[in-house]
Design a protein around this motif. Sequence first.
Motif, PDB file in Angstrom:
ATOM      1  N   ASN A  48       0.839  -1.203   0.000  1.00  0.00           N
ATOM      2  CA  ASN A  48       0.000   0.000   0.000  1.00  0.00           C
ATOM      3  C   ASN A  48       0.869   1.246   0.000  1.00  0.00           C
ATOM      4  OD1 ASN A  48      -2.143  -1.736   0.194  1.00  0.00           O
ATOM      5  ND2 ASN A  48      -2.421  -1.432   2.378  1.00  0.00           N
ATOM      6  N   ARG A  49       0.561   2.153  -0.900  1.00  0.00           N
ATOM      7  CA  ARG A  49       1.271   3.429  -0.929  1.00  0.00           C
ATOM      8  C   ARG A  49       0.528   4.472  -0.086  1.00  0.00           C
ATOM      9  NH1 ARG A  49       3.872  -0.232  -2.637  1.00  0.00           N
ATOM     10  NH2 ARG A  49       5.083  -0.189  -4.542  1.00  0.00           N
ATOM     11  N   MET A  50      -0.789   4.322  -0.037  1.00  0.00           N
ATOM     12  CA  MET A  50      -1.623   5.221   0.759  1.00  0.00           C
ATOM     13  C   MET A  50      -2.674   4.361   1.460  1.00  0.00           C
ATOM     14  SD  MET A  50      -2.130   8.122  -2.189  1.00  0.00           S
ATOM     15  CE  MET A  50      -2.918   9.335  -1.168  1.00  0.00           C
ATOM     16  N   GLU A  51      -3.002   4.758   2.695  1.00  0.00           N
ATOM     17  CA  GLU A  51      -4.053   4.061   3.454  1.00  0.00           C
ATOM     18  C   GLU A  51      -4.904   5.083   4.190  1.00  0.00           C
ATOM     19  OE1 GLU A  51      -1.689  -0.050   4.655  1.00  0.00           O
ATOM     20  OE2 GLU A  51      -2.079   1.427   6.217  1.00  0.00           O
ATOM     21  N   TYR A  52      -6.154   4.700   4.367  1.00  0.00           N
ATOM     22  CA  TYR A  52      -7.029   5.444   5.269  1.00  0.00           C
ATOM     23  C   TYR A  52      -7.653   4.409   6.189  1.00  0.00           C
ATOM     24  CZ  TYR A  52     -10.127   4.406   1.280  1.00  0.00           C
ATOM     25  OH  TYR A  52     -10.789   3.793   0.255  1.00  0.00           O
ATOM     26  N   ARG A  53      -7.702   4.771   7.509  1.00  0.00           N
ATOM     27  CA  ARG A  53      -8.019   3.764   8.511  1.00  0.00           C
ATOM     28  C   ARG A  53      -9.087   4.229   9.496  1.00  0.00           C
ATOM     29  NH1 ARG A  53      -2.840   1.261  11.251  1.00  0.00           N
ATOM     30  NH2 ARG A  53      -4.453  -0.188  11.865  1.00  0.00           N
ATOM     31  N   PHE A  54      -9.752   3.230  10.031  1.00  0.00           N
ATOM     32  CA  PHE A  54     -10.703   3.301  11.146  1.00  0.00           C
ATOM     33  C   PHE A  54     -12.072   3.822  10.703  1.00  0.00           C
ATOM     34  CE2 PHE A  54      -6.434   3.835  13.094  1.00  0.00           C
ATOM     35  CZ  PHE A  54      -6.347   2.563  13.622  1.00  0.00           C
ATOM     36  N   GLU A  55     -13.095   3.201  11.268  1.00  0.00           N
ATOM     37  CA  GLU A  55     -14.466   3.505  10.864  1.00  0.00           C
ATOM     38  C   GLU A  55     -14.896   4.918  11.243  1.00  0.00           C
ATOM     39  OE1 GLU A  55     -16.937   1.401  14.481  1.00  0.00           O
ATOM     40  OE2 GLU A  55     -16.432   0.215  12.728  1.00  0.00           O
ATOM     41  N   THR A  56     -14.154   5.596  12.086  1.00  0.00           N
ATOM     42  CA  THR A  56     -14.480   6.990  12.408  1.00  0.00           C
ATOM     43  C   THR A  56     -14.046   7.947  11.293  1.00  0.00           C
ATOM     44  OG1 THR A  56     -12.420   7.161  13.658  1.00  0.00           O
ATOM     45  CG2 THR A  56     -14.434   6.687  14.905  1.00  0.00           C
ATOM     46  N   THR A  57     -13.290   7.449  10.316  1.00  0.00           N
ATOM     47  CA  THR A  57     -12.942   8.268   9.160  1.00  0.00           C
ATOM     48  C   THR A  57     -14.222   8.563   8.387  1.00  0.00           C
ATOM     49  OG1 THR A  57     -10.723   7.350   9.004  1.00  0.00           O
ATOM     50  CG2 THR A  57     -11.645   8.293   6.993  1.00  0.00           C
ATOM     51  N   SER A  58     -14.463   9.848   8.130  1.00  0.00           N
ATOM     52  CA  SER A  58     -15.692  10.215   7.411  1.00  0.00           C
ATOM     53  C   SER A  58     -15.461  11.444   6.543  1.00  0.00           C
ATOM     54  CB  SER A  58     -16.822  10.482   8.400  1.00  0.00           C
ATOM     55  OG  SER A  58     -16.528  11.588   9.225  1.00  0.00           O
ATOM     56  N   ASN A  59     -16.237  11.502   5.478  1.00  0.00           N
ATOM     57  CA  ASN A  59     -16.170  12.613   4.534  1.00  0.00           C
ATOM     58  C   ASN A  59     -14.732  12.837   4.052  1.00  0.00           C
ATOM     59  OD1 ASN A  59     -17.312  14.577   2.909  1.00  0.00           O
ATOM     60  ND2 ASN A  59     -16.999  16.183   4.423  1.00  0.00           N
ATOM     61  N   LEU A  60     -14.093  11.743   3.643  1.00  0.00           N
ATOM     62  CA  LEU A  60     -12.726  11.775   3.119  1.00  0.00           C
ATOM     63  C   LEU A  60     -12.777  11.645   1.601  1.00  0.00           C
ATOM     64  CD1 LEU A  60      -9.604  11.615   3.382  1.00  0.00           C
ATOM     65  CD2 LEU A  60      -9.876   9.140   3.690  1.00  0.00           C
ATOM     66  N   ALA A  61     -12.098  12.555   0.901  1.00  0.00           N
ATOM     67  CA  ALA A  61     -11.973  12.493  -0.557  1.00  0.00           C
ATOM     68  C   ALA A  61     -10.530  12.162  -0.904  1.00  0.00           C
ATOM     69  CB  ALA A  61     -12.366  13.822  -1.178  1.00  0.00           C
ATOM     70  N   VAL A  62     -10.338  11.123  -1.729  1.00  0.00           N
ATOM     71  CA  VAL A  62      -9.012  10.710  -2.198  1.00  0.00           C
ATOM     72  C   VAL A  62      -9.057  10.842  -3.717  1.00  0.00           C
ATOM     73  CG1 VAL A  62      -7.329   8.842  -2.244  1.00  0.00           C
ATOM     74  CG2 VAL A  62      -8.805   9.127  -0.237  1.00  0.00           C
ATOM     75  N   HIS A  63      -8.377  11.869  -4.244  1.00  0.00           N
ATOM     76  CA  HIS A  63      -8.568  12.236  -5.651  1.00  0.00           C
ATOM     77  C   HIS A  63      -7.255  12.595  -6.343  1.00  0.00           C
ATOM     78  CE1 HIS A  63     -10.377  14.140  -9.182  1.00  0.00           C
ATOM     79  NE2 HIS A  63      -9.482  15.098  -9.017  1.00  0.00           N
ATOM     80  N   GLY A  64      -7.102  12.094  -7.565  1.00  0.00           N
ATOM     81  CA  GLY A  64      -6.027  12.539  -8.441  1.00  0.00           C
ATOM     82  C   GLY A  64      -4.628  12.176  -8.005  1.00  0.00           C
ATOM     83  N   ASN A  65      -4.487  11.093  -7.256  1.00  0.00           N
ATOM     84  CA  ASN A  65      -3.179  10.668  -6.770  1.00  0.00           C
ATOM     85  C   ASN A  65      -2.521   9.719  -7.758  1.00  0.00           C
ATOM     86  OD1 ASN A  65      -3.192  11.884  -3.954  1.00  0.00           O
ATOM     87  ND2 ASN A  65      -5.146  10.802  -4.015  1.00  0.00           N
ATOM     88  N   LEU A  66      -1.193   9.721  -7.788  1.00  0.00           N
ATOM     89  CA  LEU A  66      -0.410   8.897  -8.699  1.00  0.00           C
ATOM     90  C   LEU A  66       0.537   8.040  -7.871  1.00  0.00           C
ATOM     91  CD1 LEU A  66       0.459   8.263 -11.622  1.00  0.00           C
ATOM     92  CD2 LEU A  66       2.013  10.231 -11.472  1.00  0.00           C
ATOM     93  N   THR A  67       0.396   6.716  -7.969  1.00  0.00           N
ATOM     94  CA  THR A  67       1.225   5.800  -7.189  1.00  0.00           C
ATOM     95  C   THR A  67       1.624   4.597  -8.028  1.00  0.00           C
ATOM     96  OG1 THR A  67      -0.461   4.283  -6.336  1.00  0.00           O
ATOM     97  CG2 THR A  67      -0.211   6.369  -5.174  1.00  0.00           C
ATOM     98  N   ASN A  68       2.492   3.786  -7.457  1.00  0.00           N
ATOM     99  CA  ASN A  68       2.812   2.491  -8.064  1.00  0.00           C
ATOM    100  C   ASN A  68       2.441   1.366  -7.095  1.00  0.00           C
ATOM    101  OD1 ASN A  68       4.967   2.965  -6.249  1.00  0.00           O
ATOM    102  ND2 ASN A  68       6.354   1.704  -7.460  1.00  0.00           N
ATOM    103  N   GLY A  69       1.363   1.571  -6.366  1.00  0.00           N
ATOM    104  CA  GLY A  69       0.861   0.563  -5.436  1.00  0.00           C
ATOM    105  C   GLY A  69      -0.557   0.922  -5.022  1.00  0.00           C
ATOM    106  N   ASN A  70      -1.064   0.192  -4.067  1.00  0.00           N
ATOM    107  CA  ASN A  70      -2.456   0.319  -3.666  1.00  0.00           C
ATOM    108  C   ASN A  70      -2.753   1.582  -2.869  1.00  0.00           C
ATOM    109  OD1 ASN A  70      -2.924  -2.276  -4.726  1.00  0.00           O
ATOM    110  ND2 ASN A  70      -2.259  -3.202  -2.813  1.00  0.00           N
ATOM    111  N   ILE A  71      -3.988   2.030  -3.000  1.00  0.00           N
ATOM    112  CA  ILE A  71      -4.592   2.994  -2.082  1.00  0.00           C
ATOM    113  C   ILE A  71      -5.673   2.192  -1.381  1.00  0.00           C
ATOM    114  CG2 ILE A  71      -5.930   5.110  -1.832  1.00  0.00           C
ATOM    115  CD1 ILE A  71      -4.585   6.131  -4.404  1.00  0.00           C
TER     116      ILE A  71
END
Length: 140
Positions: A48-71
């Motif tokens: 994973n290159r990027m992660e977002y964690r925990f069920e309290t995460t809310s109203n998160l936008a993940v947009h236009g990112n460039l990686t060579n692995g998972n988000i």
Amino acid sequence: KRQVINNMVFSEHAASGEHDVGISVERGVDSVVAHNTVFFSHPDAYANRMEYRFETTSNLAVHGNLTNGNIAARDGAEAATTDNVLEATEMWFQDAPGADLHLADCQRAPSAALHPLVTTDFDGAMRSDPTPLGADGCVR
């Protein structure tokens, strides 16, 4: 909104107890992760290159990112993910082994709609709309 924007993150190391994900959002509320570039060159790097964690995460936008692995979502987190590319190769960048993650060919770079909170790029140059994915807006 909390913002993680226009970052270039590079690693040449294998995954270990000292190293894993490039960008992590934990318990993020009303947050934006947009137009970042994350590139790991080691073949045994963390998946994973990027992660977002925990069920309290809310109203998160993940947009236009460039990686060579998972988000990746973990631990019940949810996000709106749009226009991210996960298959970048070393050839896409000026000097990936040297950690220069500026795009090598701006004409062929994948692009998407500009996120309204990201009007400039890594170098402070104004972005176009549509704009190249990742931190480099290709304004030279």
